[in-house]
Each structure stands twice: as structure tokens, then as C-alpha cells.
Design an enzyme around this catalytic site. Sequence first.
Site, PDB file in Angstrom:
ATOM      1  N   GLU A   1      37.875  22.032  -1.893  1.00  0.00           N
ATOM      2  CA  GLU A   1      39.076  22.498  -2.607  1.00  0.00           C
ATOM      3  C   GLU A   1      40.089  23.081  -1.627  1.00  0.00           C
ATOM      4  O   GLU A   1      41.302  22.894  -1.751  1.00  0.00           O
ATOM      5  CB  GLU A   1      38.710  23.585  -3.634  1.00  0.00           C
ATOM      6  CG  GLU A   1      37.799  23.109  -4.745  1.00  0.00           C
ATOM      7  CD  GLU A   1      36.312  23.238  -4.434  1.00  0.00           C
ATOM      8  OE1 GLU A   1      35.914  23.097  -3.259  1.00  0.00           O
ATOM      9  OE2 GLU A   1      35.556  23.472  -5.385  1.00  0.00           O
TER      10      GLU A   1
ATOM     11  N   CYS B   1      37.313  29.623  -3.528  1.00  0.00           N
ATOM     12  CA  CYS B   1      38.222  28.516  -3.860  1.00  0.00           C
ATOM     13  C   CYS B   1      39.003  28.781  -5.138  1.00  0.00           C
ATOM     14  O   CYS B   1      40.151  28.352  -5.262  1.00  0.00           O
ATOM     15  CB  CYS B   1      37.440  27.215  -3.952  1.00  0.00           C
ATOM     16  SG  CYS B   1      36.908  26.657  -2.320  1.00  0.00           S
TER      17      CYS B   1
HETATM   18  N1  THU Z   1      31.310  23.618  -1.406  1.00  0.00           N
HETATM   19  C1  THU Z   1      32.532  23.085  -1.718  1.00  0.00           C
HETATM   20  O1  THU Z   1      33.046  22.204  -1.016  1.00  0.00           O
HETATM   21  N2  THU Z   1      33.164  23.553  -2.820  1.00  0.00           N
HETATM   22  C2  THU Z   1      32.687  24.523  -3.635  1.00  0.00           C
HETATM   23  O2  THU Z   1      33.392  24.991  -4.506  1.00  0.00           O
HETATM   24  C3  THU Z   1      31.298  24.964  -3.476  1.00  0.00           C
HETATM   25  C4  THU Z   1      30.684  24.670  -2.160  1.00  0.00           C
HETATM   26  C5  THU Z   1      30.615  23.114  -0.215  1.00  0.00           C
HETATM   27  C6  THU Z   1      30.556  24.088   0.925  1.00  0.00           C
HETATM   28  C7  THU Z   1      29.332  23.617   1.660  1.00  0.00           C
HETATM   29  O3  THU Z   1      29.701  22.566   2.531  1.00  0.00           O
HETATM   30  C8  THU Z   1      28.445  23.021   0.573  1.00  0.00           C
HETATM   31  O4  THU Z   1      29.292  22.795  -0.542  1.00  0.00           O
HETATM   32  C9  THU Z   1      27.306  23.913   0.167  1.00  0.00           C
HETATM   33  O5  THU Z   1      27.713  25.194  -0.089  1.00  0.00           O
END
Ligand code: THU
Length: 130
Positions: free
Chosen positions: A53, A85
Site C-alpha cells: 500500500e 498503511c
Molecule cells: N504487508 C503488506 O504489504 N501490506 C499490509 O498491509 C500487511 C503486510 C507485507 C509486509 C511484509 O512484506 C509481509 O506483508 C508480511 O508482513
Amino acid sequence: MEPIVKAAFKAREKAYAPYSNYRVGAAVETEDGEIIVGCNVESSSYGLTVCAERVVLASAVAKGYRRFKRIAVSSKGDAGPCGACRQFIWDLCRNIPILMISDDGSVEELMSGDLLPRAFDNRFLKKNDE
Ligand code: THU
């Protein structure tokens, strides 16, 4: 699948997630209908990892966009954006629909304001021109 959903779903394939193996794709629709995509990018220094995000919004801002209509996020199961986020989305988009896409392509839509009640933002800071 509508274009923004398809774009986020597809962007998930680009995720760089060798540590968690949790892949996330995101897409944002600009005021004039452009769709920009992003994905999570992890770091060996885990805390430096950037969520999909924040990647998509930073990328859109870097491309010159400041006004956004909707954001879509594709991940595993029925997860929504993390707390950090939600703040980032509120800061740059205010109250817009967040489309949360599960692995099976199903979509749940919630407003960013409903996911971050009593949000903090620049209204509480000294005035600037941004
Ligand atoms: N992650 C996201 O990209 N967006 C979120 O809202 C939750 C978590 C990613 C961060 C990390 O690379 C992986 O998911 C595990 O936490």
C-alpha cells in the site's frame, strides 16, 4: 474482474517477499482514471520492509499524482491493510474505498475512514502548502 482489482491481483506476482513469503499487490486509481500498481518489498533488515500500500502510493506521488479515488489490495485470506498503511492511506487519500481482494478473487470494500476512526492527520499540524 474490474481493472483496478485485476491490476492489484496481478501486481501481487511482483512482490519481493523472500522472508515472509507473504505476497501483497496493490493498485490505486487516480482522479483522472490512471491505475498505478505496487507490491510489498522486503529487506534482510526486516524492519525496512515496505508494504504494498505504501509502495503504490509513494510511486503514484512520485509520478505526480496527488488525488486518488480508490485503492485495491490483494493478499492472502481476508486480511486488510496494516495499521501503518491505514494511516498512510488516510494521509494521502482521506476517505476513499479500500477494495480488499482475497486469493480467490472475492472483493470486500470498506471506507478508509471506517478502518481508522478518529484519524490523526495534518489538520492537527501547523499549516503548510502540501
Ligand atoms: N504487508 C503488506 O504489504 N501490506 C499490509 O498491509 C500487511 C503486510 C507485507 C509486509 C511484509 O512484506 C509481509 O506483508 C508480511 O508482513
